[in-house]
Design an enzyme around this catalytic site. Structure first.
Site, PDB file in Angstrom:
ATOM      1  N   GLU A  75       0.834  -1.217   0.000  1.00 52.12           N
ATOM      2  CA  GLU A  75       0.000   0.000   0.000  1.00 52.12           C
ATOM      3  C   GLU A  75       0.865   1.263   0.000  1.00 52.12           C
ATOM      4  O   GLU A  75       0.643   2.184  -0.791  1.00 52.12           O
ATOM      5  CB  GLU A  75      -0.917   0.022   1.234  1.00 52.12           C
ATOM      6  CG  GLU A  75      -1.973  -1.081   1.277  1.00 52.12           C
ATOM      7  CD  GLU A  75      -2.945  -1.046   0.111  1.00 52.12           C
ATOM      8  OE1 GLU A  75      -3.069  -0.007  -0.553  1.00 52.12           O
ATOM      9  OE2 GLU A  75      -3.565  -2.089  -0.156  1.00 52.12           O
TER      10      GLU A  75
ATOM     11  N   ASN B 143       1.382   3.871  -3.132  1.00 56.86           N
ATOM     12  CA  ASN B 143       1.015   5.285  -2.980  1.00 56.86           C
ATOM     13  C   ASN B 143       2.164   6.201  -3.400  1.00 56.86           C
ATOM     14  O   ASN B 143       1.940   7.209  -4.073  1.00 56.86           O
ATOM     15  CB  ASN B 143       0.637   5.589  -1.526  1.00 56.86           C
ATOM     16  CG  ASN B 143      -0.802   5.198  -1.221  1.00 56.86           C
ATOM     17  OD1 ASN B 143      -1.539   4.794  -2.099  1.00 56.86           O
ATOM     18  ND2 ASN B 143      -1.184   5.340   0.039  1.00 56.86           N
TER      19      ASN B 143
ATOM     20  N   ARG C 285      -9.116   3.640  -8.191  1.00 55.75           N
ATOM     21  CA  ARG C 285      -8.577   3.395  -6.860  1.00 55.75           C
ATOM     22  C   ARG C 285      -9.761   3.321  -5.899  1.00 55.75           C
ATOM     23  O   ARG C 285     -10.770   3.995  -6.089  1.00 55.75           O
ATOM     24  CB  ARG C 285      -7.633   4.522  -6.407  1.00 55.75           C
ATOM     25  CG  ARG C 285      -6.507   4.881  -7.356  1.00 55.75           C
ATOM     26  CD  ARG C 285      -5.676   3.749  -7.850  1.00 55.75           C
ATOM     27  NE  ARG C 285      -5.125   2.894  -6.806  1.00 55.75           N
ATOM     28  CZ  ARG C 285      -4.362   1.832  -7.055  1.00 55.75           C
ATOM     29  NH1 ARG C 285      -4.078   1.497  -8.301  1.00 55.75           N
ATOM     30  NH2 ARG C 285      -3.909   1.108  -6.070  1.00 55.75           N
TER      31      ARG C 285
HETATM   32  N1  LIG Z   1       2.805   9.166  -1.086  1.00 51.49           N
HETATM   33  C1  LIG Z   1       1.792   9.985  -1.385  1.00 51.49           C
HETATM   34  N2  LIG Z   1       2.018  11.164  -2.026  1.00 51.49           N
HETATM   35  C2  LIG Z   1       0.996  11.995  -2.344  1.00 51.49           C
HETATM   36  N3  LIG Z   1      -0.298  11.751  -2.047  1.00 51.49           N
HETATM   37  C3  LIG Z   1      -0.589  10.597  -1.412  1.00 51.49           C
HETATM   38  C4  LIG Z   1       0.434   9.662  -1.036  1.00 51.49           C
HETATM   39  N4  LIG Z   1      -0.163   8.618  -0.411  1.00 51.49           N
HETATM   40  C5  LIG Z   1      -1.479   8.893  -0.391  1.00 51.49           C
HETATM   41  N5  LIG Z   1      -1.762  10.080  -0.990  1.00 51.49           N
HETATM   42  C6  LIG Z   1      -3.081  10.712  -1.099  1.00 51.49           C
HETATM   43  O1  LIG Z   1      -3.947  10.131  -0.141  1.00 51.49           O
HETATM   44  C7  LIG Z   1      -5.095   9.573  -0.781  1.00 51.49           C
HETATM   45  C8  LIG Z   1      -5.571   8.344  -0.025  1.00 51.49           C
HETATM   46  O2  LIG Z   1      -4.610   7.289  -0.123  1.00 51.49           O
HETATM   47  P1  LIG Z   1      -5.116   5.765  -0.019  1.00 51.49           P
HETATM   48  O3  LIG Z   1      -3.955   4.877  -0.200  1.00 51.49           O
HETATM   49  O4  LIG Z   1      -5.919   5.627   1.223  1.00 51.49           O
HETATM   50  O5  LIG Z   1      -6.134   5.661  -1.251  1.00 51.49           O
HETATM   51  P2  LIG Z   1      -5.787   5.543  -2.818  1.00 51.49           P
HETATM   52  O6  LIG Z   1      -4.350   5.265  -3.013  1.00 51.49           O
HETATM   53  O7  LIG Z   1      -6.339   6.731  -3.503  1.00 51.49           O
HETATM   54  O8  LIG Z   1      -6.642   4.263  -3.227  1.00 51.49           O
HETATM   55  P3  LIG Z   1      -6.206   2.730  -2.944  1.00 51.49           P
HETATM   56  O9  LIG Z   1      -5.065   2.735  -1.981  1.00 51.49           O
HETATM   57  O10 LIG Z   1      -7.417   2.093  -2.353  1.00 51.49           O
HETATM   58  O11 LIG Z   1      -5.857   2.160  -4.250  1.00 51.49           O
HETATM   59  C9  LIG Z   1      -4.676   9.327  -2.202  1.00 51.49           C
HETATM   60  O12 LIG Z   1      -5.765   9.307  -3.095  1.00 51.49           O
HETATM   61  C10 LIG Z   1      -3.726  10.505  -2.459  1.00 51.49           C
HETATM   62  O13 LIG Z   1      -4.465  11.663  -2.774  1.00 51.49           O
HETATM   63 MG   LIG Z   2      -3.345   3.791  -1.971  1.00 49.96          MG
END
Ligand SMILES: Nc1ncnc2c1ncn2[C@@H]1O[C@H](COP(=O)(O)OP(=O)(O)OP(=O)(O)O)[C@@H](O)[C@H]1O
Ligand SMILES: [Mg+2]
Lengths: 148, 116
Positions: free
Chosen positions: A46, A50, A107
């Site tokens: 995860e 990200n 996502r």
């Molecule tokens: N390393 C990062 N850099 C920039 N923004 C981030 C980062 N990690 C998370 N985010 C932001 O936080 C939000 C939520 O992250 P999360 O992992 O919970 O969901 P997601 O990645 O959008 O979906 P999923 O993990 O279910 O595929 C993301 O949509 C993004 O906007």
């Molecule tokens: Mg994610």
């Protein structure tokens, strides 16, 4: 005994699997259950995903930094995953279940919720335009650990 | 690190058996192939068998949710089969069990659809 490791790799989705198996091998001295092992692999996946898709917006020139430590006496495992990408504007919103800034990529917005649920502690530090650091902790029981 | 799948068409239902690791890296290809299969084979119902899946993260949740939406526009039903404990927890957290039925075998899903 405290053991430490660190690695860095290109923000290429191929390296998601590399990060998972490396960390899985690193926690082996704690003789994790299959479920613990799968959960650790999931949180690593995860955080790394990200960094690649949000932090670096899939630009493979970005570098993802991963470091971990394991105290085999206390069973405390810590891992940090960092990117120098775009950063998160509002961490409280980002942590909410089902929140995603990229719904067009299908996502689910569950990454942070999964990381929180499969670890004992999740800390997110982020600065817009500078990057994001995710820290996770997990405590393993030391009762049935064999001598390695 | 890869993902394989095979599938079998039963009437207007498609049984898909996933094998390997479903993450961000492998999910894009799976998404494209499933989307196309559902359209070209005129599929109404989708049964995803996860029994041979070694790993899945939130990228898998995204693909499954996306196919659920696709199947819904075709008035079909979606099933997931043989879910591991860890993946089950992720389905639970995301609320997906409210919309996608979890079954123990493909036969159970096909019986539910009246296709078997
Ligand atoms: N390393 C990062 N850099 C920039 N923004 C981030 C980062 N990690 C998370 N985010 C932001 O936080 C939000 C939520 O992250 P999360 O992992 O919970 O969901 P997601 O990645 O959008 O979906 P999923 O993990 O279910 O595929 C993301 O949509 C993004 O906007
Ligand atoms: Mg994610």
């Amino acid at each position: 005994m405290k053991n430490e490791m660190s690695m860095q790799f290109s923000a290429n989705s191929l390296n998601e699997g590399l990060a998972r198996i490396t960390v899985a091998a690193f926690i082996m001295p704690m003789d994790p259950t299959l479920e613990q092992l799968t959960e650790i692999k999931t949180v690593v996946s995860e955080a790394v995903t990200n960094a690649i898709i949000h932090g670096y917006e899939n630009n493979p020139e970005g570098i993802v930094y991963l470091s971990a430590s394991l105290d085999t006496e206390t069973g405390k495992f810590e891992i940090e995953i960092r990117d120098n990408g775009c950063g998160i504007e509002n961490i409280d919103i980002a942590r909410q279940p089902l929140y995603t800034s990229k719904p067009e990529l299908e996502r689910s917005g569950m990454g942070f919720t999964i990381m929180e649920s499969f670890s004992d502690s999740l800390t997110i530090e982020s600065n817009v335009n500078y990057g994001t650091t995710v820290k996770l902790e997990k405590h393993f029981s030391t009762n049935n650990a064999f001598i390695h | 690190m890869s993902l394989f799948f095979d599938y079998e068409k039963k009437g207007n239902a498609l049984c898909v058996r996933l094998k390997g690791e479903l993450d961000h890296h492998t999910s894009n290809d799976l998404r494209d192939k499933l989307t196309t299969l559902i359209e070209t084979e005129d599929i109404h119902h989708l049964i995803l068998n996860l029994g041979q899946l070694d790993f899945m993260d939130s990228s898998g949740l995204g693909v499954i949710l996306g196919r659920y939406n696709q199947i819904k526009t075709r008035n079909g039903e979606m099933f997931i089969c043989s879910v591991s404990p860890t993946v089950g927890k992720m389905f639970e957290m995301s609320g997906m069990y409210k919309i996608i039925r979890s079954v123990n075998s493909e036969e159970e899903a096909l019986l539910g659809l009246g296709v078997a």
